[in-house]
Design a protein around this motif. Sequence first.
Motif, PDB file in Angstrom:
ATOM      1  N   ALA A  42       0.840  -1.205   0.000  1.00  0.00           N
ATOM      2  CA  ALA A  42       0.000   0.000   0.000  1.00  0.00           C
ATOM      3  C   ALA A  42       0.873   1.252   0.000  1.00  0.00           C
ATOM      4  CB  ALA A  42      -0.934  -0.010   1.206  1.00  0.00           C
ATOM      5  N   LEU A  43       1.943   1.213   0.766  1.00  0.00           N
ATOM      6  CA  LEU A  43       2.867   2.343   0.812  1.00  0.00           C
ATOM      7  C   LEU A  43       3.583   2.516  -0.526  1.00  0.00           C
ATOM      8  CD1 LEU A  43       4.024   4.512   2.689  1.00  0.00           C
ATOM      9  CD2 LEU A  43       5.780   2.873   3.359  1.00  0.00           C
ATOM     10  N   ILE A  44       3.906   1.421  -1.166  1.00  0.00           N
ATOM     11  CA  ILE A  44       4.555   1.463  -2.480  1.00  0.00           C
ATOM     12  C   ILE A  44       3.630   2.124  -3.505  1.00  0.00           C
ATOM     13  CG2 ILE A  44       5.367   0.009  -4.381  1.00  0.00           C
ATOM     14  CD1 ILE A  44       6.488  -1.878  -2.132  1.00  0.00           C
ATOM     15  N   ALA A  45       2.339   1.852  -3.402  1.00  0.00           N
ATOM     16  CA  ALA A  45       1.386   2.502  -4.306  1.00  0.00           C
ATOM     17  C   ALA A  45       1.439   4.024  -4.144  1.00  0.00           C
ATOM     18  CB  ALA A  45      -0.020   1.985  -4.051  1.00  0.00           C
ATOM     19  N   GLU A  46       1.620   4.501  -2.917  1.00  0.00           N
ATOM     20  CA  GLU A  46       1.777   5.940  -2.690  1.00  0.00           C
ATOM     21  C   GLU A  46       3.044   6.463  -3.367  1.00  0.00           C
ATOM     22  OE1 GLU A  46       1.379   7.789   1.182  1.00  0.00           O
ATOM     23  OE2 GLU A  46       0.302   6.004   1.870  1.00  0.00           O
ATOM     24  N   LEU A  47       4.107   5.704  -3.266  1.00  0.00           N
ATOM     25  CA  LEU A  47       5.364   6.121  -3.893  1.00  0.00           C
ATOM     26  C   LEU A  47       5.219   6.262  -5.405  1.00  0.00           C
ATOM     27  CD1 LEU A  47       8.022   3.937  -2.043  1.00  0.00           C
ATOM     28  CD2 LEU A  47       7.739   6.414  -1.891  1.00  0.00           C
ATOM     29  N   GLN A  48       4.487   5.332  -5.990  1.00  0.00           N
ATOM     30  CA  GLN A  48       4.316   5.352  -7.444  1.00  0.00           C
ATOM     31  C   GLN A  48       3.616   6.621  -7.906  1.00  0.00           C
ATOM     32  OE1 GLN A  48       2.322   1.527  -7.690  1.00  0.00           O
ATOM     33  NE2 GLN A  48       4.012   0.757  -8.938  1.00  0.00           N
ATOM     34  N   ALA A  49       2.735   7.129  -7.073  1.00  0.00           N
ATOM     35  CA  ALA A  49       1.922   8.276  -7.476  1.00  0.00           C
ATOM     36  C   ALA A  49       2.582   9.622  -7.175  1.00  0.00           C
ATOM     37  CB  ALA A  49       0.573   8.201  -6.764  1.00  0.00           C
ATOM     38  N   ALA A  50       3.714   9.611  -6.514  1.00  0.00           N
ATOM     39  CA  ALA A  50       4.292  10.869  -6.027  1.00  0.00           C
ATOM     40  C   ALA A  50       5.620  11.203  -6.688  1.00  0.00           C
ATOM     41  CB  ALA A  50       4.489  10.777  -4.518  1.00  0.00           C
ATOM     42  N   GLY A  51       5.845  12.474  -6.873  1.00  0.00           N
ATOM     43  CA  GLY A  51       7.168  13.000  -7.188  1.00  0.00           C
ATOM     44  C   GLY A  51       7.678  12.749  -8.587  1.00  0.00           C
ATOM     45  N   ASP A  52       8.949  13.052  -8.729  1.00  0.00           N
ATOM     46  CA  ASP A  52       9.623  12.969 -10.012  1.00  0.00           C
ATOM     47  C   ASP A  52      10.768  11.972  -9.932  1.00  0.00           C
ATOM     48  OD1 ASP A  52      11.456  14.202  -8.407  1.00  0.00           O
ATOM     49  OD2 ASP A  52      11.452  16.095  -9.487  1.00  0.00           O
ATOM     50  N   GLY A  53      11.813  12.187 -10.711  1.00  0.00           N
ATOM     51  CA  GLY A  53      12.961  11.287 -10.735  1.00  0.00           C
ATOM     52  C   GLY A  53      14.064  11.730  -9.798  1.00  0.00           C
ATOM     53  N   SER A  54      13.702  12.383  -8.696  1.00  0.00           N
ATOM     54  CA  SER A  54      14.720  12.850  -7.762  1.00  0.00           C
ATOM     55  C   SER A  54      15.457  11.671  -7.138  1.00  0.00           C
ATOM     56  CB  SER A  54      14.075  13.686  -6.655  1.00  0.00           C
ATOM     57  OG  SER A  54      13.299  12.845  -5.810  1.00  0.00           O
ATOM     58  N   GLY A  55      16.637  11.955  -6.620  1.00  0.00           N
ATOM     59  CA  GLY A  55      17.424  10.904  -5.983  1.00  0.00           C
ATOM     60  C   GLY A  55      16.691  10.240  -4.834  1.00  0.00           C
ATOM     61  N   ALA A  56      15.981  11.035  -4.030  1.00  0.00           N
ATOM     62  CA  ALA A  56      15.252  10.474  -2.891  1.00  0.00           C
ATOM     63  C   ALA A  56      14.143   9.544  -3.360  1.00  0.00           C
ATOM     64  CB  ALA A  56      14.683  11.593  -2.020  1.00  0.00           C
ATOM     65  N   ARG A  57      13.454   9.898  -4.452  1.00  0.00           N
ATOM     66  CA  ARG A  57      12.396   9.031  -4.964  1.00  0.00           C
ATOM     67  C   ARG A  57      12.989   7.744  -5.523  1.00  0.00           C
ATOM     68  NH1 ARG A  57       9.026   8.144  -9.887  1.00  0.00           N
ATOM     69  NH2 ARG A  57       7.024   7.460  -9.102  1.00  0.00           N
ATOM     70  N   VAL A  58      14.065   7.854  -6.264  1.00  0.00           N
ATOM     71  CA  VAL A  58      14.703   6.668  -6.834  1.00  0.00           C
ATOM     72  C   VAL A  58      15.172   5.741  -5.718  1.00  0.00           C
ATOM     73  CG1 VAL A  58      16.647   5.831  -8.214  1.00  0.00           C
ATOM     74  CG2 VAL A  58      15.354   7.827  -8.965  1.00  0.00           C
ATOM     75  N   SER A  59      15.780   6.297  -4.683  1.00  0.00           N
ATOM     76  CA  SER A  59      16.250   5.484  -3.567  1.00  0.00           C
ATOM     77  C   SER A  59      15.088   4.782  -2.883  1.00  0.00           C
ATOM     78  CB  SER A  59      17.006   6.369  -2.576  1.00  0.00           C
ATOM     79  OG  SER A  59      17.555   5.593  -1.546  1.00  0.00           O
ATOM     80  N   ALA A  60      13.995   5.513  -2.640  1.00  0.00           N
ATOM     81  CA  ALA A  60      12.818   4.909  -2.001  1.00  0.00           C
ATOM     82  C   ALA A  60      12.227   3.822  -2.892  1.00  0.00           C
ATOM     83  CB  ALA A  60      11.783   5.981  -1.698  1.00  0.00           C
ATOM     84  N   TRP A  61      12.203   4.068  -4.200  1.00  0.00           N
ATOM     85  CA  TRP A  61      11.644   3.076  -5.114  1.00  0.00           C
ATOM     86  C   TRP A  61      12.526   1.828  -5.168  1.00  0.00           C
ATOM     87  CZ3 TRP A  61       7.181   1.780  -6.346  1.00  0.00           C
ATOM     88  CH2 TRP A  61       6.943   0.895  -7.385  1.00  0.00           C
ATOM     89  N   CYS A  62      13.821   1.983  -5.076  1.00  0.00           N
ATOM     90  CA  CYS A  62      14.717   0.818  -5.037  1.00  0.00           C
ATOM     91  C   CYS A  62      14.480   0.008  -3.764  1.00  0.00           C
ATOM     92  CB  CYS A  62      16.168   1.269  -5.134  1.00  0.00           C
ATOM     93  SG  CYS A  62      16.618   1.861  -6.778  1.00  0.00           S
ATOM     94  N   CYS A  63      14.290   0.699  -2.653  1.00  0.00           N
ATOM     95  CA  CYS A  63      13.949   0.010  -1.403  1.00  0.00           C
ATOM     96  C   CYS A  63      12.636  -0.751  -1.593  1.00  0.00           C
ATOM     97  CB  CYS A  63      13.837   1.022  -0.267  1.00  0.00           C
ATOM     98  SG  CYS A  63      13.360   0.305   1.319  1.00  0.00           S
ATOM     99  N   ALA A  64      11.666  -0.106  -2.232  1.00  0.00           N
ATOM    100  CA  ALA A  64      10.382  -0.756  -2.502  1.00  0.00           C
ATOM    101  C   ALA A  64      10.587  -2.009  -3.359  1.00  0.00           C
ATOM    102  CB  ALA A  64       9.446   0.219  -3.210  1.00  0.00           C
ATOM    103  N   GLY A  65      11.448  -1.917  -4.345  1.00  0.00           N
ATOM    104  CA  GLY A  65      11.722  -3.074  -5.189  1.00  0.00           C
ATOM    105  C   GLY A  65      12.278  -4.247  -4.401  1.00  0.00           C
TER     106      GLY A  65
END
Length: 167
Positions: free
Chosen positions: A28-51
Motif C-alpha cells: 500500500a505504501l509502495i502505491a503511494e510512492l508510485q503516485a508521487a514526485g519525479d525522478g529525484s534521488g530520494a524518490r529513486v532510492s525509495a523506489w529501489c527500497c520498494a523493489g
Amino acid sequence: RGSELWFRAHEEWLDALFRLGEFARAKALIAELQAAGDGSGARVSAWCCAGRVLVQAGDYAAADDSRGHIEIVLERGDQLPAGVRAEAHRLLGARARHRGDVAGDYRGYAAALGHCAQGDERRACNARVSLAFSLIELGAFEEAERELRVALEAAEHMGLETITSRA
C-alpha cells in the motif's frame, strides 16, 4: 507529499514494514510512492527500497517494474548521490539472487558496496553482509569471512543489531 524528506521517511517506513513482515502494508505504501514526485534521488532510492521489499515478498513482476527507476540511476550516473546508486545496485543484486543468478548477485552487491563506501557506513555494512552471502555461493569463503568480520565490527561499533544478527 513528494518532497525529499517525504521520500526518505517512506523509505525508512518501508524498511521497517519489511523487517516486520508486513508486506500487504508495504505494498500500500509502495502505491503511494508510485503516485508521487519525479525522478529525484530520494524518490529513486525509495523506489529501489520498494523493489527489494517486493522481491522479498515474492512479487517479482512488481519488483521488475522498478527497473525504470534503476535505469534513471544508470543513465544519470554521477549526477545522483552515491547512496542512491548503491540502492539501485542493491536492488539489482537482490533480484539476481532471487533468480538464482549468483554472478549478478555478486556484481550488484559489489557495486553497491563501492558506492556505499563513500560515506554511509550503515548501508556499507548491509552491502558487505549481502556481498558475503554471494561470495559464499561462489565458494570464496575466506573473502566472505573477511567481509562479514568488517561488517560485524562496524555494526557492533554503531549498535546496529539487525546487521549484527545478519552477519
